[in-house]
Design an enzyme around this catalytic site. Sequence first.
Site, PDB file in Angstrom:
ATOM      1  N   LYS A 147       7.915   6.193  -6.783  1.00 52.60           N
ATOM      2  CA  LYS A 147       8.521   5.889  -5.491  1.00 52.60           C
ATOM      3  C   LYS A 147       8.344   4.410  -5.179  1.00 52.60           C
ATOM      4  O   LYS A 147       7.362   3.839  -5.665  1.00 52.60           O
ATOM      5  CB  LYS A 147       7.969   6.754  -4.352  1.00 52.60           C
ATOM      6  CG  LYS A 147       6.445   6.959  -4.297  1.00 52.60           C
ATOM      7  CD  LYS A 147       5.502   5.803  -4.222  1.00 52.60           C
ATOM      8  CE  LYS A 147       5.571   4.817  -3.131  1.00 52.60           C
ATOM      9  NZ  LYS A 147       4.501   3.772  -3.259  1.00 52.60           N
ATOM     10  N   TYR A 233       6.069   7.240   2.730  1.00 53.29           N
ATOM     11  CA  TYR A 233       5.361   8.525   2.835  1.00 53.29           C
ATOM     12  C   TYR A 233       5.589   9.158   4.212  1.00 53.29           C
ATOM     13  O   TYR A 233       5.674  10.384   4.329  1.00 53.29           O
ATOM     14  CB  TYR A 233       3.853   8.323   2.617  1.00 53.29           C
ATOM     15  CG  TYR A 233       3.487   8.093   1.179  1.00 53.29           C
ATOM     16  CD1 TYR A 233       3.240   9.167   0.326  1.00 53.29           C
ATOM     17  CD2 TYR A 233       3.392   6.819   0.662  1.00 53.29           C
ATOM     18  CE1 TYR A 233       2.902   8.963  -0.998  1.00 53.29           C
ATOM     19  CE2 TYR A 233       3.059   6.603  -0.669  1.00 53.29           C
ATOM     20  CZ  TYR A 233       2.811   7.680  -1.489  1.00 53.29           C
ATOM     21  OH  TYR A 233       2.489   7.473  -2.805  1.00 53.29           O
TER      22      TYR A 233
HETATM   23  P1  NAD Z   1       0.647  -2.739 -10.500  1.00 50.04           P
HETATM   24  O1  NAD Z   1       0.980  -4.124 -10.086  1.00 50.04           O
HETATM   25  O2  NAD Z   1      -0.783  -2.370 -10.558  1.00 50.04           O
HETATM   26  O3  NAD Z   1       1.304  -2.402 -11.927  1.00 50.04           O
HETATM   27  C1  NAD Z   1       2.606  -2.805 -12.251  1.00 50.04           C
HETATM   28  C2  NAD Z   1       2.727  -2.857 -13.765  1.00 50.04           C
HETATM   29  O4  NAD Z   1       4.028  -3.333 -14.083  1.00 50.04           O
HETATM   30  C3  NAD Z   1       1.731  -3.822 -14.415  1.00 50.04           C
HETATM   31  O5  NAD Z   1       1.198  -3.230 -15.563  1.00 50.04           O
HETATM   32  C4  NAD Z   1       2.584  -5.017 -14.815  1.00 50.04           C
HETATM   33  O6  NAD Z   1       2.114  -5.688 -15.950  1.00 50.04           O
HETATM   34  C5  NAD Z   1       3.920  -4.341 -15.089  1.00 50.04           C
HETATM   35  N1  NAD Z   1       5.066  -5.241 -15.029  1.00 50.04           N
HETATM   36  C6  NAD Z   1       6.041  -5.297 -15.929  1.00 50.04           C
HETATM   37  N2  NAD Z   1       6.932  -6.223 -15.606  1.00 50.04           N
HETATM   38  C7  NAD Z   1       6.503  -6.815 -14.483  1.00 50.04           C
HETATM   39  C8  NAD Z   1       6.993  -7.862 -13.676  1.00 50.04           C
HETATM   40  N3  NAD Z   1       8.137  -8.495 -13.948  1.00 50.04           N
HETATM   41  N4  NAD Z   1       6.286  -8.201 -12.577  1.00 50.04           N
HETATM   42  C9  NAD Z   1       5.156  -7.565 -12.261  1.00 50.04           C
HETATM   43  N5  NAD Z   1       4.633  -6.547 -12.990  1.00 50.04           N
HETATM   44  C10 NAD Z   1       5.296  -6.181 -14.104  1.00 50.04           C
HETATM   45  O7  NAD Z   1       1.444  -1.759  -9.521  1.00 50.04           O
HETATM   46  P2  NAD Z   1       1.156  -0.220  -9.244  1.00 50.04           P
HETATM   47  O8  NAD Z   1       0.335  -0.127  -7.996  1.00 50.04           O
HETATM   48  O9  NAD Z   1       0.685   0.459 -10.440  1.00 50.04           O
HETATM   49  O10 NAD Z   1       2.630   0.275  -8.829  1.00 50.04           O
HETATM   50  C11 NAD Z   1       3.616   0.533  -9.795  1.00 50.04           C
HETATM   51  C12 NAD Z   1       4.640   1.518  -9.215  1.00 50.04           C
HETATM   52  O11 NAD Z   1       3.973   2.717  -8.888  1.00 50.04           O
HETATM   53  C13 NAD Z   1       5.300   1.051  -7.928  1.00 50.04           C
HETATM   54  O12 NAD Z   1       6.632   1.460  -7.892  1.00 50.04           O
HETATM   55  C14 NAD Z   1       4.526   1.757  -6.826  1.00 50.04           C
HETATM   56  O13 NAD Z   1       5.292   1.992  -5.669  1.00 50.04           O
HETATM   57  C15 NAD Z   1       4.169   3.055  -7.529  1.00 50.04           C
HETATM   58  N6  NAD Z   1       2.920   3.648  -7.014  1.00 50.04           N
HETATM   59  C16 NAD Z   1       2.940   4.940  -6.640  1.00 50.04           C
HETATM   60  C17 NAD Z   1       1.804   5.543  -6.161  1.00 50.04           C
HETATM   61  C18 NAD Z   1       1.824   6.998  -5.766  1.00 50.04           C
HETATM   62  O14 NAD Z   1       0.846   7.449  -5.164  1.00 50.04           O
HETATM   63  N7  NAD Z   1       2.844   7.745  -6.125  1.00 50.04           N
HETATM   64  C19 NAD Z   1       0.639   4.803  -6.037  1.00 50.04           C
HETATM   65  C20 NAD Z   1       0.640   3.475  -6.444  1.00 50.04           C
HETATM   66  C21 NAD Z   1       1.805   2.892  -6.925  1.00 50.04           C
END
Ligand code: NAD
Length: 377
Positions: A147, A233
Amino acid sequence: MKEKELPQSRNRRRFIKGITCALGTAALGAPLLSYGESLAGTRKPQNKKLGIALVGLGNYSTNQLAPALQETEKCYLAGVVTGSPPKAEEWKKKYSIPGRNIYSYDTYDQIKDNPDIDIIYVVLPNAMHAEYTIRAAEAGKHVICEKPMATSEEDCARMIEACKRNNRKLSVGYRLHFEPHNQRVMELGQQQVFGKVKKIDGAHSFVVSNDPDRWRLNKKLSGGGPLMDVGIYCVQAACYTTGETPVAVTAKFGEVTRPVYFDEVEQSVSWQLEFPGGAVANGSSSYNENKNFLYGEAEEGWWRLQPAYSYSGIEGRTSKGPMNYPQVNQQARQMDAFAECVLENRESRVPGEMGMRDVRILMAIYEAARTGKRVLI
Ligand code: NAD
């Protein structure tokens, strides 16, 4: 009657029956059905788990999804897609992933030739969801997309179309549909256990850090601020409380007190959604405070979850007393339920169409906040 007695009611059994596909029978303790030729392209021995590949090994993959995949019964962590060779090496060792199941963003499309991978789970910055979901579908893989599903309704439509065209299933990472307290709220609202729902209040906010979450503050990658990230949410909760889609919204942006951080995305936003059945939902979301609750009021009672949206520790009460439901691994349940949908050729309880509806609502909230007008959805 005490709140904890209500789940055994006939109403609940009827409700559960209606949503079994969506929840997945795994979540309800029923055995996996047998399957064979008719499965949408997936033919595996009955006792074999489906292989999931995580795309993007950031916080959520590392700290929630990979650990959850150690607890799943219908699927397992089969592969990863990452731009970081050291991370690839670390994950390979930690989770005993064979080298052939490790991909970079450049080799991503070759995943089509890998029978170990059945499902691709897109866990990248929001603006990348569409491209990586569409490429997954073109590679013949089923998809779970995090999401918000995408940063525009048009992208959501393209993702749904690509999955349909390739006869692949698509689901959004809406883990709370598999969490018992939130499931109870769905039941209380949709079954009108306390009469018609009149009012919903919800807030989800946290203090964003500058690094490593930088993409969250970059409009091109995030599509927006806290609304896209966590406010979604509250929008979801209002929809699953009522079982309806709102018809109109008014909204306003909050004051920007940290302009260095919030020069691209909003620091905070609040909104009011109007539902066709007469319920009104007030929501708010900020990157500059901590809030996490969901309240619902009906003609003859009320309920409150606080925290409502966390990975664990969700607590609730109703006007009848405390809710008494177990803490579960939401992500494990969510992924197992999707694996079951793939295996049994059923649609997800949280399909792409739901993700697209929510993006439409988010965009209407932004438009209402920008224009100061009541926007029809
Ligand atoms: P994060 O920043 O920790 O991870 C993002 C990942 O994408 C990293 O590994 C990064 O290296 C990679 N990536 C690849 N190309 C990139 C670019 N151009 N710029 C930046 N990063 C790049 O983020 P996250 O918190 O893991 O979130 C990722 C996704 O998951 C988002 O869409 C977020 O909304 C979703 N999320 C959902 C939940 C949930 O409870 N369902 C919780 C957290 C995050």
